[in-house]
Design an enzyme around this catalytic site. Structure first.
Site, PDB file in Angstrom:
ATOM      1  N   CYS A  28       3.998  13.030  -7.572  1.00 56.65           N
ATOM      2  CA  CYS A  28       3.350  14.054  -8.388  1.00 56.65           C
ATOM      3  C   CYS A  28       2.148  13.402  -9.075  1.00 56.65           C
ATOM      4  O   CYS A  28       2.316  12.428  -9.816  1.00 56.65           O
ATOM      5  CB  CYS A  28       4.323  14.622  -9.415  1.00 56.65           C
ATOM      6  SG  CYS A  28       3.492  15.702 -10.596  1.00 56.65           S
ATOM      7  N   HIS A  31       0.819  -1.222   0.000  1.00 58.26           N
ATOM      8  CA  HIS A  31       0.000   0.000   0.000  1.00 58.26           C
ATOM      9  C   HIS A  31       0.849   1.267   0.000  1.00 58.26           C
ATOM     10  O   HIS A  31       0.386   2.311   0.435  1.00 58.26           O
ATOM     11  CB  HIS A  31      -0.969  -0.012   1.194  1.00 58.26           C
ATOM     12  CG  HIS A  31      -2.045  -1.070   1.072  1.00 58.26           C
ATOM     13  ND1 HIS A  31      -2.883  -1.428   2.093  1.00 58.26           N
ATOM     14  CD2 HIS A  31      -2.403  -1.847   0.016  1.00 58.26           C
ATOM     15  CE1 HIS A  31      -3.718  -2.376   1.688  1.00 58.26           C
ATOM     16  NE2 HIS A  31      -3.430  -2.661   0.432  1.00 58.26           N
ATOM     17  N   GLY A  46      -1.851  -9.483  12.310  1.00 55.78           N
ATOM     18  CA  GLY A  46      -2.354  -8.135  12.539  1.00 55.78           C
ATOM     19  C   GLY A  46      -3.156  -7.538  11.405  1.00 55.78           C
ATOM     20  O   GLY A  46      -3.148  -6.324  11.237  1.00 55.78           O
TER      21      GLY A  46
HETATM   22  P1  OAD Z   1      -7.437  -3.305  10.219  1.00 51.66           P
HETATM   23  O1  OAD Z   1      -7.589  -2.131  11.125  1.00 51.66           O
HETATM   24  O2  OAD Z   1      -8.532  -3.604   9.276  1.00 51.66           O
HETATM   25  O3  OAD Z   1      -7.206  -4.620  11.077  1.00 51.66           O
HETATM   26  C1  OAD Z   1      -6.259  -4.671  12.108  1.00 51.66           C
HETATM   27  C2  OAD Z   1      -6.266  -6.062  12.696  1.00 51.66           C
HETATM   28  O4  OAD Z   1      -5.246  -6.121  13.665  1.00 51.66           O
HETATM   29  C3  OAD Z   1      -7.573  -6.441  13.404  1.00 51.66           C
HETATM   30  O5  OAD Z   1      -7.994  -7.714  12.919  1.00 51.66           O
HETATM   31  C4  OAD Z   1      -7.185  -6.530  14.872  1.00 51.66           C
HETATM   32  O6  OAD Z   1      -7.883  -7.556  15.582  1.00 51.66           O
HETATM   33  C5  OAD Z   1      -5.715  -6.862  14.768  1.00 51.66           C
HETATM   34  N1  OAD Z   1      -4.904  -6.455  15.928  1.00 51.66           N
HETATM   35  C6  OAD Z   1      -5.104  -5.434  16.802  1.00 51.66           C
HETATM   36  N2  OAD Z   1      -4.104  -5.375  17.693  1.00 51.66           N
HETATM   37  C7  OAD Z   1      -3.263  -6.397  17.408  1.00 51.66           C
HETATM   38  C8  OAD Z   1      -2.037  -6.865  17.969  1.00 51.66           C
HETATM   39  N3  OAD Z   1      -1.480  -6.274  19.011  1.00 51.66           N
HETATM   40  N4  OAD Z   1      -1.453  -7.949  17.392  1.00 51.66           N
HETATM   41  C9  OAD Z   1      -2.012  -8.567  16.323  1.00 51.66           C
HETATM   42  N5  OAD Z   1      -3.154  -8.157  15.756  1.00 51.66           N
HETATM   43  C10 OAD Z   1      -3.782  -7.098  16.286  1.00 51.66           C
HETATM   44  O7  OAD Z   1      -6.030  -3.120   9.469  1.00 51.66           O
HETATM   45  P2  OAD Z   1      -5.510  -3.823   8.119  1.00 51.66           P
HETATM   46  O8  OAD Z   1      -5.971  -5.222   8.040  1.00 51.66           O
HETATM   47  O9  OAD Z   1      -4.067  -3.533   8.016  1.00 51.66           O
HETATM   48  O10 OAD Z   1      -5.784   0.559   3.541  1.00 51.66           O
HETATM   49  O11 OAD Z   1      -6.280  -2.966   7.039  1.00 51.66           O
HETATM   50  C11 OAD Z   1      -6.019  -3.194   5.684  1.00 51.66           C
HETATM   51  C12 OAD Z   1      -6.102  -1.918   4.921  1.00 51.66           C
HETATM   52  O12 OAD Z   1      -7.354  -1.263   5.190  1.00 51.66           O
HETATM   53  C13 OAD Z   1      -5.071  -0.871   5.324  1.00 51.66           C
HETATM   54  O13 OAD Z   1      -3.863  -1.019   4.648  1.00 51.66           O
HETATM   55  C14 OAD Z   1      -5.738   0.417   4.979  1.00 51.66           C
HETATM   56  C15 OAD Z   1      -7.101   0.110   5.535  1.00 51.66           C
HETATM   57  O14 OAD Z   1      -8.153   0.866   5.079  1.00 51.66           O
HETATM   58  C16 OAD Z   1      -5.820   1.780   2.995  1.00 51.66           C
HETATM   59  O15 OAD Z   1      -5.719   2.810   3.621  1.00 51.66           O
HETATM   60  C17 OAD Z   1      -5.976   1.752   1.516  1.00 51.66           C
END
Ligand code: OAD
Length: 250
Positions: free
Chosen positions: A132, A124, A192
């Site tokens: 730009c 990402h 995560g």
């Molecule tokens: P999310 O916020 O969707 O999910 C985070 C995950 O981390 C959840 O399933 C939590 O349960 C878990 N979590 C929380 N604390 C934790 C810990 N200490 N150890 C392990 N896991 C833990 O984030 P992403 O899956 O990264 O995209 O989201 C994917 C994409 O959606 C991001 O890259 C972003 C977002 O919108 C864009 O901005 C385009």
């Protein structure tokens, strides 16, 4: 079955230095103090992703979009890699052969790099790059204050954050590498991530179909929980270090 400590199968595979693919999401940076996206304290709670993380939002209101990313740059700058980031870097060092390891991250915060990860792809983009919007040229950029919104490129075009927004394609080369890493691994560790955002969320399935042992590390259930071979239910900063070290490398 939920467990907190790695199974014998996983320890054996790790001990054999089998090819490892790691996919991470915002949860691995939670213990560094950076908010995840979804959930009660998430960045998308009370904020509309469509007004902050789409090309349309940037065209309409570049100041609001830039202020959000400038704030995230300040947060990320203050944060430090945690034990989970460091463990992933250690798992990489234990596999010096080029195709023995790949990290694919959805995170843009730069904490994996600061922890020492090198064989990695950023699916990402990066908070620390800008682009730009007219010419597509990317630059390193850690500014969090601007004289004008949007900041301008020498060509006069608007400069935007170097991240992937909703509705945009992933960088082609990064995706190709990640897909190859997922296909070639014997173990896929998915830590995560809510496993909701595609195409990144397809990588564990690609790995599983190619024969890998899929391990999820997440304190909460996700769509992946139902079909991962192993689920380690706990924080990445606690679980990942338990996969490193002599006991995991018998
Ligand atoms: P999310 O916020 O969707 O999910 C985070 C995950 O981390 C959840 O399933 C939590 O349960 C878990 N979590 C929380 N604390 C934790 C810990 N200490 N150890 C392990 N896991 C833990 O984030 P992403 O899956 O990264 O995209 O989201 C994917 C994409 O959606 C991001 O890259 C972003 C977002 O919108 C864009 O901005 C385009």
């Amino acid at each position: 079955m939920d467990r907190r400590s790695p199974s014998e199968t996983l320890l054996r595979l790790l001990g054999e230095r089998s090819a490892l693919f790691v996919l991470t999401g915002a949860g691995v940076s939670a213990e560094s103090g950076l908010a995840t996206f979804r959930g009660p304290d998430g960045l998308w709670e009370g904020r509309d992703p469509a007004s902050l993380a789409t090309p349309e939002a940037f065209a309409r209101d570049p100041e609001t979009v830039w202020r959000f990313y400038a704030w995230r740059r300040r947060q990320a700058r203050r944060a430090s890699p945690n034990a989970g980031h460091l463990a992933i870097a250690a798992l990489e060092r234990a596999r010096p052969q080029t195709d023995g390891f790949l990290l694919a991250t959805q995170n843009v915060d730069g904490l994996h790099e600061r922890a020492g990860s090198t064989r990695m792809v950023r699916l990402h983009g990066s908070l620390w790059r800008s682009r730009c919007a007219a010419e597509g040229v990317e630059i390193d950029d850690d500014r969090d204050e601007f004289d004008e919104f949007p900041p301008r490129c020498a060509c006069g075009g608007p400069i935007r954050p170097g991240v992937v927004w909703f509705g945009e394609a992933l960088p082609e080369a990064a995706w190709a590498l990640a897909e190859r890493g997922a296909r070639a691994c014997a173990i896929a560790i998915v830590a995560g991530t809510s496993s909701l955002v595609y195409p990144a969320a397809a990588l564990p399935d690609i790995a599983k179909r190619a024969g890998a042992y899929v391990v999820e590390i997440n304190p909460e259930h996700t769509p992946l929980s139902d079909w991962a071979h192993e689920r380690l239910a706990g924080p990445a900063g606690e679980i990942l270090p338990s996969l490193v070290g002599p006991e995991a490398h018998r």
